[in-house]
Write a protein that holds these residues in place. Structure first.
Motif, short mmCIF file in Angstrom:
data_model
loop_
_atom_site.label_atom_id
_atom_site.label_comp_id
_atom_site.label_asym_id
_atom_site.label_seq_id
_atom_site.Cartn_x
_atom_site.Cartn_y
_atom_site.Cartn_z
N THR A 191 -26.90 50.31 67.14
CA THR A 191 -26.62 51.64 66.60
C THR A 191 -25.48 51.57 65.60
N PRO A 192 -25.42 52.52 64.64
CA PRO A 192 -24.30 52.54 63.68
C PRO A 192 -22.94 52.62 64.38
N MET A 193 -22.85 53.45 65.43
CA MET A 193 -21.58 53.57 66.14
C MET A 193 -21.22 52.27 66.85
N GLY A 194 -22.23 51.57 67.34
CA GLY A 194 -21.99 50.31 68.01
C GLY A 194 -21.49 49.22 67.08
N ARG A 195 -21.76 49.37 65.79
CA ARG A 195 -21.31 48.37 64.81
C ARG A 195 -19.97 48.73 64.17
N MET A 196 -19.43 49.90 64.53
CA MET A 196 -18.15 50.32 63.96
C MET A 196 -16.97 49.72 64.72
N HIS A 197 -15.88 49.49 64.00
CA HIS A 197 -14.62 49.05 64.60
C HIS A 197 -13.52 49.96 64.08
N TRP A 198 -12.57 50.28 64.95
CA TRP A 198 -11.50 51.17 64.54
C TRP A 198 -10.34 50.41 63.93
N PHE A 199 -9.86 50.90 62.78
CA PHE A 199 -8.65 50.40 62.16
C PHE A 199 -7.80 51.61 61.77
N PRO A 200 -6.50 51.56 62.03
CA PRO A 200 -5.65 52.70 61.63
C PRO A 200 -5.83 53.03 60.16
N PHE A 201 -5.88 54.30 59.86
CA PHE A 201 -6.01 54.82 58.50
C PHE A 201 -7.40 54.59 57.92
N VAL A 202 -7.92 53.35 58.04
CA VAL A 202 -9.18 52.97 57.40
C VAL A 202 -10.36 53.76 57.97
N THR A 203 -10.46 53.82 59.30
CA THR A 203 -11.61 54.49 59.92
C THR A 203 -11.64 55.97 59.58
N PHE A 204 -10.48 56.59 59.48
CA PHE A 204 -10.41 58.00 59.10
C PHE A 204 -11.09 58.21 57.75
N TRP A 205 -10.76 57.39 56.77
CA TRP A 205 -11.34 57.56 55.44
C TRP A 205 -12.79 57.11 55.40
N GLN A 206 -13.15 56.20 56.28
CA GLN A 206 -14.55 55.80 56.37
C GLN A 206 -15.41 56.98 56.81
N VAL A 207 -14.95 57.71 57.83
CA VAL A 207 -15.69 58.87 58.31
C VAL A 207 -15.63 60.00 57.27
N CYS A 208 -14.47 60.16 56.60
CA CYS A 208 -14.37 61.16 55.53
C CYS A 208 -15.40 60.89 54.44
N ALA A 209 -15.60 59.62 54.11
CA ALA A 209 -16.54 59.26 53.05
C ALA A 209 -17.98 59.62 53.42
N ASP A 210 -18.25 59.69 54.73
CA ASP A 210 -19.59 60.08 55.18
C ASP A 210 -19.84 61.58 55.05
#
Length: 438
Positions: free
Chosen positions: A362-381
Motif C-alpha cells: 500500500t502507499p501508506m506502507g511504503r511511506m517513511h516519516w521524516f521531520p518537516f519532509v513528510t509534512f510537505w510531502q502530504v501537502c504536495a498531495d
C-alpha cells in the motif's frame, strides 16, 4: 520543495536584515545592546504579523471572493433550471435560479426524479426534495430562514428523512452522497445544503475556519427547533452529511460523542480532515488492537470508520463488529486521502498512522516519516487529491457511499446495492477539480 526552501530562506534573510538594521539604530540610543536586539526582534515580528494578517491574508481573501463572485454568476455547462416544484430555484421557488450560485445550481438540478428511482428500484417512488440557499447578501440567520421557508413550501416536514449537508467552501455538496440517500429512500427525503462562504475551501480553512461550524449550528438549531414542535410520532428522522471541510463543520456543532448521539438519528461524513476535534478524539479513544487508519470505537455500537465497505461490518482483521445500534454514524476515509491525514504535527511528530504496520503493497506502507519532509510531502498531495480514480485520494466512490448510507439507515451494508451503484455511475458527472480538494 526547492521553491518552498527558497521562500523560507528568503523570509529568514529579510527578517535577519531588518533585525540587524533596527538593532543597530536602536543600539545608538540604548545603553544595552541586548535590550536593543530584543526590542528590534519584537518590533520586526509584530510588524510581520500585522503585514501577514492585514495585507497578505486580506489580499488572498479579496482575490478569492473576486474569482468566486465571477463563477457564482455563471451556469455550468449542461446544467439547467429545474422545473419540479420540490427543488429550490424552480419557477415556484422563493429562491431564484440566479441567486443560487454555481454550486447551488449544480445541486438543485442534479439527482434522480421519481421516474428514474422507480426504474432502478422496480417499485414506486417520490420526487426527492432538494433545498438550497446561497449567501445572496444574507447572513447565516437569513439563510436559515430561507431554508425553513423552502421546506414549508415543499412540505418537506412530511418526508421520512431530512438530511442537512454541510457543504465545502463555496457551497459544493457531494452528489453521489445526496443521490445515494434518495435512491435508498425511494425519494422519501429532503436534502438541505447552503452556501456559507464566498471563498474556496483552501482559503476558508486558513482565514475563517469556524464559519462552517457556525453555519451548520445555525441551520441545525433552526431545523431541530421546528422538529421539536411536531408530534414525536410525526417527526422525520434527522441526518447530517458532509465532505472534508463540510464534515469538519457538522462535527464541530457537538461538544462530545454523547452530545452527538443524543441529537441526531445518523450521519455520513466523507474524508473528515485530521484537524476535526471529534474525529481526533474518536481515533484516540478507539478500541485496543484497532488501528488509527480504521479505528473501531466501542465495538462499532454507534460509530464506524471505513475505507472499504467490508469495514462497515468487521474490523481490519475480519472480526465482526457488534450490532449497529441507532443512531448510526459512519466516517468514510481512504488510506490514500491526504485531507484525512494532513496536519501541522507532521512537521515534528511521527503520526500514529505511519507508526502502525501497514502492508508494504500500500502507499501508506511504503511511506517513511521524516521531520518537516513528510509534512510537505502530504501537502504536495493536497492539490491533486481529486485527480485520481474513484475510491482513492479524496474521491469517494458510489460503491463506498451506498453501503455506508444503507448501514446508517439501519440496513445491512453487505447486501447487494449494485443497481443503485450503477445508476449513480450513470447519473453523476464529477466536475474536474483544479484547486485544493478540501
Amino acid at each position: 520543495s526547492v521553491a518552498i526552501l527558497g521562500f523560507f530562506t528568503l523570509c529568514w534573510r529579510i527578517t535577519e536584515m531588518l533585525l540587524d538594521w533596527l538593532s543597530h539604530h536602536l543600539g545608538q540610543r540604548l545603553a544595552w545592546r541586548l535590550a536593543a536586539r530584543a526590542l528590534a526582534a519584537l518590533v520586526v515580528l509584530a510588524g510581520t504579523a500585522v503585514l501577514f494578517d492585514q495585507v497578505i491574508l486580506r489580499g488572498i481573501r479579496l482575490a478569492g471572493r473576486t474569482v468566486a463572485d465571477r463563477l457564482d454568476h455563471s451556469t455550468p455547462a449542461g446544467v439547467t433550471q429545474p422545473d419540479r416544484a420540490v427543488r429550490s430555484g424552480s419557477p415556484s421557488s422563493g429562491e431564484t435560479w440566479d441567486s443560487l450560485g454555481l454550486q447551488g445550481k449544480r445541486f438543485v438540478s442534479g439527482g434522480p426524479d421519481a421516474a428514474r428511482i422507480a426504474r432502478v428500484l422496480g417499485s414506486p417512488a417520490q420526487d426527492p426534495v432538494r433545498v438550497y440557499a446561497a449567501l445572496d447578501g444574507r447572513g447565516l440567520a437569513g439563510i436559515a430562514r430561507a431554508v425553513l421557508d423552502e421546506m414549508d413550501r415543499t412540505n418537506a416536514w412530511q418526508r421520512r428523512v431530512i438530511s442537512i449537508v454541510t457543504t465545502t467552501g463555496r457551497g459544493n455538496a457531494n452528489e453521489w452522497s445526496a443521490s445515494a440517500l434518495e435512491y435508498l429512500l425511494a425519494g422519501d427525503c429532503c436534502t438541505i445544503a447552503t452556501q456559507y462562504s464566498g471563498l474556496p475551501s483552501a482559503i476558508t480553512l486558513f482565514t475563517s475556519r469556524e464559519q462552517p461550524v457556525a453555519a451548520t449550528r445555525v441551520l441545525f438549531e433552526a431545523v431541530q427547533g421546528r422538529l421539536a414542535a411536531m408530534p414525536a410520532n410525526e417527526r422525520p428522522q434527522l441526518f447530517l452529511a458532509g465532505e472534508s471541510l463540510g464534515a469538519y463543520g457538522s462535527n464541530g456543532i457537538f461538544t462530545d460523542v454523547d452530545d452527538m448521539v443524543a441529537h441526531i438519528d445518523g450521519a455520513l461524513w466523507l474524508g473528515t480532515p485530521n484537524f476535526t476535534p471529534m474525529h481526533r478524539e474518536l481515533t484516540r479513544s478507539r478500541d485496543a488492537g484497532s488501528s488509527a487508519v480504521a479505528p473501531v470505537v466501542d465495538r462499532g455500537r454507534h460509530i464506524r470508520f471505513a475505507g472499504r465497505s467490508a469495514q462497515l461490518s468487521a474490523d481490519e482483521a475480519g472480526r465482526p463488529l457488534d450490532a449497529w445500534q441507532s443512531p448510526r454514524i459512519a466516517y468514510l476515509q481512504n488510506e490514500t486521502d491526504p485531507v484525512v491525514w494532513w496536519g501541522t504535527r507532521l512537521l515534528y511528530r511521527r503520526p500514529e498512522w505511519l507508526a502502525e504496520h501497514r502492508p508494504a503493497t500500500t502507499p501508506m506502507g511504503r511511506m517513511h516519516w521524516f521531520p518537516f519532509v513528510t509534512f510537505w510531502q502530504v501537502c504536495a498531495d493536497m492539490p491533486v487529491c481529486r485527480n485520481v480514480p474513484e475510491g482513492f485520494g479524496h474521491k469517494y466512490h458510489a460503491s463506498q457511499i451506498t453501503p455506508a448510507w444503507a448501514g446508517v439507515l439501519g440496513r445491512d451494508p453487505r447486501a447487494d446495492y449494485s443497481a443503485i451503484e450503477q445508476a449513480l455511475i450513470e447519473d453523476v458527472t464529477i466536475p474536474p477539480i483544479k484547486v485544493f480538494g478540501i
